[in-house]
Design a protein around this motif. Structure first.
Motif, PDB file in Angstrom:
ATOM      1  N   ASP A  96      53.162 -12.564  84.765  1.00  0.00           N
ATOM      2  CA  ASP A  96      53.373 -11.882  86.043  1.00  0.00           C
ATOM      3  C   ASP A  96      52.604 -12.555  87.178  1.00  0.00           C
ATOM      4  OD1 ASP A  96      55.028 -10.075  84.744  1.00  0.00           O
ATOM      5  OD2 ASP A  96      53.515  -8.484  84.645  1.00  0.00           O
ATOM      6  N   GLU A  97      51.350 -12.911  86.932  1.00  0.00           N
ATOM      7  CA  GLU A  97      50.528 -13.549  87.969  1.00  0.00           C
ATOM      8  C   GLU A  97      51.086 -14.936  88.323  1.00  0.00           C
ATOM      9  OE1 GLU A  97      47.221 -13.640  90.681  1.00  0.00           O
ATOM     10  OE2 GLU A  97      48.510 -12.131  89.776  1.00  0.00           O
ATOM     11  N   HIS A 125      54.194 -15.936  88.108  1.00  0.00           N
ATOM     12  CA  HIS A 125      55.432 -15.769  88.870  1.00  0.00           C
ATOM     13  C   HIS A 125      55.203 -15.116  90.233  1.00  0.00           C
ATOM     14  CE1 HIS A 125      57.323 -16.932  85.090  1.00  0.00           C
ATOM     15  NE2 HIS A 125      58.307 -17.327  85.865  1.00  0.00           N
ATOM     16  N   ARG A 126      54.096 -14.429  90.406  1.00  0.00           N
ATOM     17  CA  ARG A 126      53.757 -13.898  91.735  1.00  0.00           C
ATOM     18  C   ARG A 126      53.289 -15.044  92.633  1.00  0.00           C
ATOM     19  NH1 ARG A 126      49.531 -12.527  94.726  1.00  0.00           N
ATOM     20  NH2 ARG A 126      47.975 -12.986  93.139  1.00  0.00           N
ATOM     21  N   ASN A 163      55.937 -18.825  94.162  1.00  0.00           N
ATOM     22  CA  ASN A 163      56.942 -18.080  94.906  1.00  0.00           C
ATOM     23  C   ASN A 163      58.154 -18.923  95.314  1.00  0.00           C
ATOM     24  OD1 ASN A 163      55.784 -19.605  96.941  1.00  0.00           O
ATOM     25  ND2 ASN A 163      55.232 -17.862  98.231  1.00  0.00           N
TER      26      ASN A 163
END
Length: 110
Positions: free
Chosen positions: A14-15, A17-18, A21
C-alpha cells in the motif's frame, strides 16, 4: 516473499503504491525520454535508470508474484521517496522532480 507476514506485506504494498503515483505507462514513457535531454525523441527500449526499470517491473506484477528482490526494491523506493520529500524540495526544481520521477513519484501529481 521471505520473512514478512501478511500485515507487513500489505502495508508495504500500500505504501509503495501510494508513493509511486505514476502509472506504469507514465513511468515507462518517462524512462524512455529521460535521457533524451533537449530532444523529444524517445530512447530505445530498455534505457533509463535501473531503479526506475525495477519499479516499472513491480508495477506490472500482482502482489502474489513479488519476489524477495522486489520487496527489497519496494523498501528502498519507499525510503528514498520519503527521504526526498523530507528534503522539502520545490516541485518546480527540475532536477529534484526528475530524480523522484525516476522512482515513479511525480511531486506535481495530486
Amino acid at each position: 516473499m521471505g520473512e514478512m507476514d501478511a500485515v507487513e506485506s500489505e502495508a508495504l504494498w500500500d505504501e509503495f503504491h501510494r508513493l509511486v503515483n505514476m502509472t506504469s505507462q507514465e513511468l515507462s514513457a518517462w524512462l524512455e525520454t529521460r535521457e533524451a535531454a533537449e530532444s523529444t525523441e524517445a530512447l530505445p527500449q530498455g534505457v533509463g535508470a535501473e531503479e526506475g526499470r525495477r519499479v516499472l517491473s513491480i508495477l506490472l506484477k500482482r502482489r502474489a508474484d513479488l519476489t524477495d528482490d522486489d520487496v527489497q526494491v519496494m523498501h528502498q523506493v519507499v525510503e528514498a521517496v520519503e527521504a526526498q520529500q523530507e528534503r522539502d524540495g520545490d516541485a518546480t526544481d527540475t532536477q529534484w522532480r526528475h530524480s523522484l520521477m525516476t522512482l515513479g513519484h511525480d511531486p506535481l501529481k495530486p
